[in-house]
Write a protein that holds these residues in place. Structure first.
Motif: not given
Length: 694
Positions: A300-308, A210-218, A286-291, A295-298
């Motif tokens: 430092g974002l709340d998992p719900a916030e990264l999804r939103a 999974l590739a992301l930007t530094k502000d959590g954009g997928i 499972t693959v989608t959401e585990a990644l 990513a949220a942990a790395e």
């Protein structure tokens, strides 16, 4: 896709433990089992192919030499510029996921009673199948019978889940034996036979990034799915579908523009593997959401916030995904907000933090899903499979004023008969107890696809409402003719024809029937009363009715034993218009229970030489009621615009994302100790290994 011909009984080569080899017919099961003891089959042992990782290696034996290799199917989905997306990403997270194959463990085993009448060249099969019309077609074509001379009768079924969707050698053999012997023949699987012959599912090895930007954009997902499907592709629906849905659904809730997914489906000397409840969805999410959680942990974002931040917005529809799907309308943002409110998310996080300080390790897992339901005619039609996507419904008003309703969607325990009776009663203005529903009989119901892919309400309900409205119009035509008034001035309520304007009773349904059936001479000249109707419906517009939802799981992990205790599980799902909340809720709860089995308990274990080592309920674990938590269900409603009723599928939402939510919850619980599990089921041993405690 390629697959070798599969015979009802193994021809020269038996390719998995459980493939039927010989049939014995006797007057009792005990006598047949005694006769089996007198048989000696002289086997020449061949090298076994069990590991999908090596199935395509040049030195691996070929299960079917005539195919040239052990590859059943391959496919690649690409969009955007995946190489550039990963090269420019601020963060890349990746993992390898292993999913253990498991099976349905239906309450009622597979069974068929075949009765061939040579005087009429007619075969009647009393069959525990989800798809009576599919089996009518298969029996007719493969046994050389006229289709109209094959009748398949299906009574209520004790669990199906896709297990009873396929064609099995034992069932074909039973029908052939009845034709050979010209007498009824019954075959019933016992539990041991079921474990080695019922289709298995979920045997996948997935490597994903999974590739992301530094502000959590997928930015995008890059996925490789390798799945082993046993010795054949299961007829007629194929074993390629599960993997194909995985590579189309990874990342489905999110707005990434760059995507690559490759699928390889390979043969093994194991039981065949094919479609099981929520085909492919639990693997994909499972693959989608585990990644996403990783990513949220790395970041430092709340998992719900990264999804939103990355959901397809609720005002962005219609929306086309990177993998090529088009969504009519979803409610991802609203669903997440409702879920957070349901679980008291901030308070739950605070409780988790306080308990960690006391050495109690609890985890909260969130998982989103987008589900394929109610497939249209192209789903199987494009491949030439004779599997119908439409359903039919007939209704007739009896002389008593009661209604008989016959529909091609059959009853598997999901509440089909209740929901169609409810719809018809609402449209006809009569009590549900005044409607008799007939299902599961190719000799008595209109042609249709029957029960698979969450199509009961979305397609069966839709054809019911259309048939009921047609019958309603006909009833009012007769009533209008009898009353010498316009049908537009009349309505049906509480078993009566009333004035539409003021609800004044004009005539009873029973009296309408008496006139139509016995005194039509009193009606205007040339008027012909029609109190029977038939309607058929096939999905229009988009090829699928997509639903969505969000799961949350709350677990406690004993880090000394690796045991997981499920504390609570929540589901918010959007299946369009909810027709019967209790039925939908219980479907979701049952689906979650199966997802719990996948996440924590169920796995078909094989030896290196292809022997199933835990093929009984003494060794194969399924979740018991004592293991199930409270399962709370809530709804968002985004009705489909492509149907009168607005309903979408509801049967698989509970299974689609519950394994993902549980995996995320377990990993959230053990994260402070450096643990992470990416294999299902998450057994105590796997958890302790991740914690480096064994």
């Amino acid at each position: 896709m390629k697959s070798a011909p599969q015979y009802p009984l193994a021809h020269k080569v038996a390719r998995w433990q459980g493939e039927p080899v010989v049939a014995v017919v006797a007057q009792t099961r005990a006598l047949a089992e005694d006769a089996l003891e007198l048989l000696l089959i002289d086997y020449e042992e061949l090298p076994a192919v069990t590991d999908p990782e090596t199935a395509l290696d040049p030195d691996t034996p070929l299960i079917h030499p005539e195919l040239g290799d052990n590859l059943v199917f391959g496919s690649t989905v690409e969009a955007g510029d995946i190489k550039r997306a990963f090269a420019e990403a601020d963060l890349v997270v990746e993992d390898e996921f292993h999913f253990g194959r498991h099976t349905g463990v239906t309450l009622e085993p597979r069974v068929v009673v075949a009765d061939y009448d040579p005087s009429e060249e007619r075969l009647t099969a009393y069959h525990g199948t989800q798809t009576p019309y599919q089996m009518q077609d298969v029996y007719a074509r493969h046994l050389g019978l006229a289709e109209e001379n094959v009748r398949v009768v299906v009574k209520d079924i004790g669990g199906a889940f896709g297990i009873k969707l396929h064609v099995y050698g034992e069932e074909m053999t039973t029908c052939a034996l009845s034709m050979l012997l010209k007498r009824p023949v019954k075959w019933l699987a016992d539990r041991l036979e079921s474990f080695v012959s019922d289709i298995h599912a979920r045997d996948h090895r997935v490597r994903a990034r999974l590739a992301l930007t530094k502000d959590g954009g997928i930015l995008g997902y890059d996925v490789d799915d390798l799945t082993g499907v046993g010795a054949y592709s299961v007829y007629p629906r194929t074993s390629a579908v599960e993997g194909n849905q995985v590579i189309k659904l990874v990342g489905a809730p999110y707005t990434q523009q760059h995507y690559r997914a490759e699928l390889k489906v390979v043969l093994q000397n194991k039981n065949v593997m094919s479609q099981y409840r929520a085909v492919g969805h639990p693997i994909a999410f499972t693959v989608t959401e585990a990644l996403v959680d990783k990513a949220a942990a790395e970041l430092g974002l709340d998992p719900a916030e990264l999804r939103a931040r990355n959901y397809v917005p609720d005002d962005a529809y219609p929306y086309k995904t990177a993998s090529g799907f088009t969504y009519e309308g979803l409610s991802l943002q609203r669903s997440l907000e409702k879920l957070k409110e349901m679980i008291g998310y901030p308070g739950l996080r605070e409780e988790q933090r306080e308990l960690r300080e006391k050495g109690v390790y609890r985890g909260i897992g969130i998982a989103t899903f987008v589900e394929i339901t109610a497939p249209g005619p192209a789903f199987y039609g494009v491949g030439g499979a004779r599997i119908s996507s439409q359903d039919g419904c007939s209704m007739k008003l009896e002389p008593s004023g009661k209604v008989q309703l016959a529909i091609s969607v059959n009853e598997l325990g999901q509440g089909t008969e209740t929901i169609v009776a409810q719809i018809a009663a609402t449209e006809l203005g009569i009590a549900m107890e005044d409607i008799r529903v007939v299902t599961g009989d190719t000799g008595a119901t209109p042609y249709g696809g029957a029960a698979w892919a969450s199509r009961g309400a979305a397609i069966g309900g839709e054809v019911t409402v259309r048939a009921a409205r047609a019958l309603r119009d006909n009833i009012l035509e007769v009533a209008g003719a009898a009353l010498q008034t316009s049908p537009s001035e009349l309505d049906l309520r509480n078993g009566l024809v009333v004035s539409r304007e003021d609800d004044e009773e004009r005539i009873s349904l029973a009296e309408v029937c008496r006139i139509a059936y016995f005194r039509s001479d009193t009606l205007p000249p040339g008027f012909q009363p029609q109190l029977s109707v038939v309607r058929h419906y096939s999905p229009q517009g988009l090829p699928f009715a997509f639903t969505n939802g969000v799961h949350a799981s709350y677990v406690e992990v004993d880090v000394d034993t690796g045991l997981v205790r499920l504390l609570n599980h929540w589901v918010v799902e959007d299946c369009g218009r909810v027709l019967n909340p209790k039925l939908v809720d219980e479907q979701a709860r049952g689906g979650v229970a199966q997802g719990i089995g996948m996440a924590l308990f169920e796995e078909c274990l094989y030896s290196a030489d292809g022997q199933l080592t835990n093929g009984s309920l003494a060794d194969y674990l399924v979740p018991l009621s004592s293991e199930l938590p409270d399962i709370e269900v809530a709804h968002i409603e985004t009705p489909s615009q492509y149907s009168e009723i607005g309903a979408k599928g509801a049967g698989e939402a509970g299974t689609a994302a519950s394994p993902a939510a549980i995996m995320n919850a377990v990993n959230d619980a053990i994260a402070p100790l450096g643990g992470r599990v990416t294999a299902m089921p998450m057994t105590p041993e796997r958890i302790l290994r991740s914690l480096k405690r064994i």
